[in-house]
Design a protein around this motif. Structure first.
Motif, PDB file in Angstrom:
ATOM      1  N   ASN A 224       4.468  -7.318  -7.828  1.00  0.00           N
ATOM      2  CA  ASN A 224       4.557  -8.058  -6.625  1.00  0.00           C
ATOM      3  C   ASN A 224       5.952  -7.428  -5.849  1.00  0.00           C
ATOM      4  O   ASN A 224       7.040  -7.780  -6.323  1.00  0.00           O
ATOM      5  N   LYS A 225       5.854  -6.428  -5.069  1.00  0.00           N
ATOM      6  CA  LYS A 225       6.834  -5.821  -4.342  1.00  0.00           C
ATOM      7  C   LYS A 225       7.300  -6.538  -3.098  1.00  0.00           C
ATOM      8  O   LYS A 225       6.812  -6.723  -2.239  1.00  0.00           O
ATOM      9  N   GLN A 226       8.845  -6.774  -3.400  1.00  0.00           N
ATOM     10  CA  GLN A 226       9.510  -7.529  -2.336  1.00  0.00           C
ATOM     11  C   GLN A 226      10.552  -6.394  -1.826  1.00  0.00           C
ATOM     12  O   GLN A 226      11.162  -6.535  -0.587  1.00  0.00           O
ATOM     13  N   ILE A 227      11.091  -5.624  -2.822  1.00  0.00           N
ATOM     14  CA  ILE A 227      12.056  -4.422  -2.422  1.00  0.00           C
ATOM     15  C   ILE A 227      11.296  -3.469  -1.207  1.00  0.00           C
ATOM     16  O   ILE A 227      10.220  -2.849  -1.722  1.00  0.00           O
ATOM     17  N   PRO A 228      11.956  -3.022  -0.123  1.00  0.00           N
ATOM     18  CA  PRO A 228      11.464  -2.184   0.591  1.00  0.00           C
ATOM     19  C   PRO A 228      11.448  -0.786  -0.389  1.00  0.00           C
ATOM     20  O   PRO A 228      11.978  -0.420  -0.964  1.00  0.00           O
ATOM     21  N   VAL A 229      10.287  -0.004   0.204  1.00  0.00           N
ATOM     22  CA  VAL A 229      10.087   1.227  -0.613  1.00  0.00           C
ATOM     23  C   VAL A 229      10.702   2.505   0.014  1.00  0.00           C
ATOM     24  O   VAL A 229      10.775   2.386   1.356  1.00  0.00           O
ATOM     25  N   ALA A 230      11.298   3.298  -0.553  1.00  0.00           N
ATOM     26  CA  ALA A 230      11.967   4.639  -0.322  1.00  0.00           C
ATOM     27  C   ALA A 230      13.290   3.886   0.455  1.00  0.00           C
ATOM     28  O   ALA A 230      13.358   4.405   1.909  1.00  0.00           O
ATOM     29  N   ALA A 231      13.970   3.054   0.202  1.00  0.00           N
ATOM     30  CA  ALA A 231      14.777   2.469   1.107  1.00  0.00           C
ATOM     31  C   ALA A 231      16.425   2.599   0.239  1.00  0.00           C
ATOM     32  O   ALA A 231      17.224   2.159   0.930  1.00  0.00           O
TER      33      ALA A 231
ATOM     34  N   GLY B  10      22.909   4.001  -1.282  1.00  0.00           N
ATOM     35  CA  GLY B  10      22.240   5.179  -1.762  1.00  0.00           C
ATOM     36  C   GLY B  10      21.997   6.287  -0.550  1.00  0.00           C
ATOM     37  O   GLY B  10      22.822   6.516  -0.023  1.00  0.00           O
ATOM     38  N   SER B  11      20.490   6.725  -0.549  1.00  0.00           N
ATOM     39  CA  SER B  11      20.063   7.847   0.433  1.00  0.00           C
ATOM     40  C   SER B  11      19.647   7.158   1.545  1.00  0.00           C
ATOM     41  O   SER B  11      19.009   7.700   2.477  1.00  0.00           O
ATOM     42  N   GLY B  12      19.833   5.822   1.741  1.00  0.00           N
ATOM     43  CA  GLY B  12      19.338   5.231   2.944  1.00  0.00           C
ATOM     44  C   GLY B  12      17.883   4.939   2.839  1.00  0.00           C
ATOM     45  O   GLY B  12      17.118   5.236   1.960  1.00  0.00           O
TER      46      GLY B  12
ATOM     47  N   SER C 286       2.035   8.905 -10.480  1.00  0.00           N
ATOM     48  CA  SER C 286       3.130   8.930  -9.767  1.00  0.00           C
ATOM     49  C   SER C 286       4.276   7.857  -9.608  1.00  0.00           C
ATOM     50  O   SER C 286       5.415   7.956  -9.348  1.00  0.00           O
ATOM     51  N   ASN C 287       3.433   6.741 -10.220  1.00  0.00           N
ATOM     52  CA  ASN C 287       4.114   5.243 -10.112  1.00  0.00           C
ATOM     53  C   ASN C 287       5.204   5.319 -11.142  1.00  0.00           C
ATOM     54  O   ASN C 287       4.702   5.713 -12.450  1.00  0.00           O
ATOM     55  N   LEU C 288       6.514   5.230 -10.911  1.00  0.00           N
ATOM     56  CA  LEU C 288       7.615   5.144 -12.106  1.00  0.00           C
ATOM     57  C   LEU C 288       7.215   4.206 -13.086  1.00  0.00           C
ATOM     58  O   LEU C 288       7.728   4.337 -14.312  1.00  0.00           O
ATOM     59  N   ALA C 289       6.622   3.039 -12.582  1.00  0.00           N
ATOM     60  CA  ALA C 289       6.462   1.858 -13.876  1.00  0.00           C
ATOM     61  C   ALA C 289       5.002   2.507 -14.355  1.00  0.00           C
ATOM     62  O   ALA C 289       5.142   2.315 -15.782  1.00  0.00           O
ATOM     63  N   TYR C 290       4.135   3.196 -14.079  1.00  0.00           N
ATOM     64  CA  TYR C 290       3.319   3.777 -14.777  1.00  0.00           C
ATOM     65  C   TYR C 290       3.781   4.676 -15.773  1.00  0.00           C
ATOM     66  O   TYR C 290       3.362   4.745 -17.181  1.00  0.00           O
TER      67      TYR C 290
ATOM     68  N   PRO D 261       0.537  -1.277  -0.148  1.00  0.00           N
ATOM     69  CA  PRO D 261      -0.106   0.022   0.031  1.00  0.00           C
ATOM     70  C   PRO D 261       0.782   1.442  -0.066  1.00  0.00           C
ATOM     71  O   PRO D 261       0.308   2.290  -0.382  1.00  0.00           O
ATOM     72  N   GLN D 262       2.103   1.182   0.217  1.00  0.00           N
ATOM     73  CA  GLN D 262       3.006   2.381   0.335  1.00  0.00           C
ATOM     74  C   GLN D 262       3.184   2.847  -1.373  1.00  0.00           C
ATOM     75  O   GLN D 262       3.691   3.993  -1.361  1.00  0.00           O
ATOM     76  N   VAL D 263       2.910   2.009  -2.283  1.00  0.00           N
ATOM     77  CA  VAL D 263       3.293   2.265  -3.601  1.00  0.00           C
ATOM     78  C   VAL D 263       2.072   2.928  -4.319  1.00  0.00           C
ATOM     79  O   VAL D 263       1.000   2.469  -4.272  1.00  0.00           O
ATOM     80  N   PRO D 264       2.391   4.176  -4.858  1.00  0.00           N
ATOM     81  CA  PRO D 264       1.233   4.939  -5.510  1.00  0.00           C
ATOM     82  C   PRO D 264       0.799   4.062  -6.663  1.00  0.00           C
ATOM     83  O   PRO D 264       1.632   3.305  -7.573  1.00  0.00           O
ATOM     84  N   LEU D 265      -0.476   4.145  -7.306  1.00  0.00           N
ATOM     85  CA  LEU D 265      -0.842   3.419  -8.242  1.00  0.00           C
ATOM     86  C   LEU D 265      -1.436   4.359  -9.401  1.00  0.00           C
ATOM     87  O   LEU D 265      -1.521   3.789 -10.516  1.00  0.00           O
TER      88      LEU D 265
END
Ligand code: ATP
Length: 317
Positions: free
Chosen positions: A95-102, A267-269, A66-70, A59-63
């Motif tokens: 299918n998000k396995q990578i933590p967001v803004a990480a 990266g920026s952590g 503003s989603n980079l995939a979109y 749910p942290q990922v915008p749909l």
């Protein structure tokens, strides 16, 4: 209707040096980027209506757009209107396995997968460098995410020189679930605090960037020397993120105390990674850090370096 399932690996920064400002408002960087086994899965299919739809299990990922995939799909629609008219709209399931803004390029790797997937879905036959040129319009990390592996990245991060594979190394990642760091904020803070020492003349910028190509880290990568690599990893952004995020510093110190090859913020952590020589050593490090910081807010992963970018997992008619 055809569909594709793609694997989209995360990346870590083995090296990140901020050299100066660019006329386009970005920073001039020298980085060494590395793909890792932690990956999202992207499912892409054509749909009969002419819209782009995005679904995601996180749910942290915008749909929306503003989603980079979109945005990657929008770019392909704009660039290839005839193919879009022929094949119709797109459904993108992440299918998000990578933590967001990480600091692991989660959005960039999703965009890279969508570019690669649409090229296949629409039978465009684009080359990797054509896909990377499109990717650079979406974000500085997208070109690297397409090719993956190990590479030096200069400019905004979009100019790549591939390095030899390092797939014998393992990595432990740690991230507090409740903690995110905005990339824009980190670079802005860096400019505020260290901008006075930025290099401004083009010649000095070029010679500084070229030094990394023949520098000790790249030499250690050519020799596949894990211990040397671990001692030479570096990230300028730690100078602004560690003092303002004590949890990140504490996590880095916990990794360090376990005798890892090297540990660093990516990266920026706020993700911190530690390098290990084997899967067994990486699991031991994970257990030790879990025991030292016994909070359910801390997520830990063991994975390994990987030498590929976006991969097709399966396709169906
Ligand atoms: P980078 O290392 O490239 O700066 P990051 O790994 O730190 O990126 P991302 O996971 O890409 O960060 O997320 C950054 C922001 O982008 C998030 O706050 C999120 O709202 C937004 N975002 C847009 N599209 C995506 C996506 N497909 N996956 C994850 N986040 C996305």
């Amino acid at each position: 209707m055809h569909s594709y399932s793609l694997i989209a690996p995360a990346k870590i920064n083995l090296y990140l040096e901020i050299l100066g400002d660019r006329a386009d408002g970005y920073h001039e960087l020298v980085m060494v980027l590395q793909s890792i086994g932690l990956a999202d899965k992207i499912y892409l299919r054509s749909i009969s209506t002419d819209i782009i739809r995005v679904y995601c299990n996180n749910p942290q990922v915008p749909l929306d757009n503003s989603n980079l995939a979109y945005r990657a799909a929008e770019l392909m629609v704009r660039e290839f209107p005839t193919a879009f008219a022929q094949y119709g709209g797109l459904e993108i399931t992440i299918n998000k396995q990578i933590p967001v803004a990480a600091g692991l390029a989660g959005g960039s790797t999703n965009a890279a997968a969508v570019l690669v997937g649409i090229d296949l879905l629409w039978k465009l036959g684009l080359t990797q460098s054509e896909l990377q040129e499109l990717g650079a319009k979406l974000g500085s990390d997208v070109p690297f995410c397409i090719a993956g592996g190990t590479a030096i990245a200069t400019g905004r991060g979009e100019q790549l020189s591939p390095l030899p594979d390092l797939d014998h190394l393992y990595v432990v990642l740690g991230k507090y679930r409740s903690l995110t760091v905005s990339t824009a904020w980190a670079y802005q803070m860096y400019r505020q605090q260290f901008g006075s020492s930025y290099i401004s003349d083009v010649k000095s910028l070029e010679s500084r960037a070229s030094r990394v190509h023949s520098g000790p880290l790249v030499n250690a990568i050519f020799h596949k020397d894990g211990a040397k690599i671990g001692g030479l990893i570096h990230n300028d952004l730690e100078r602004v993120v560690l003092p303002t995020h004590p949890q990140v510093l504490q996590l880095r110190e916990a990794f360090h105390s376990t005798g890892v090859l090297g540990t660093m913020m990516s990266g920026s952590g706020p993700t911190v990674f530690a390098l290990a020589e084997s899967n067994a050593q990486a699991e031991q490090i994970q257990d030790q850090v879990k025991a030292m910081i016994p909070t359910p807010d801390l997520d830990l992963w063991v994975t390994r370096f990987c030498n590929t970018g976006i991969q097709v997992a399966s396709s169906a008619k």
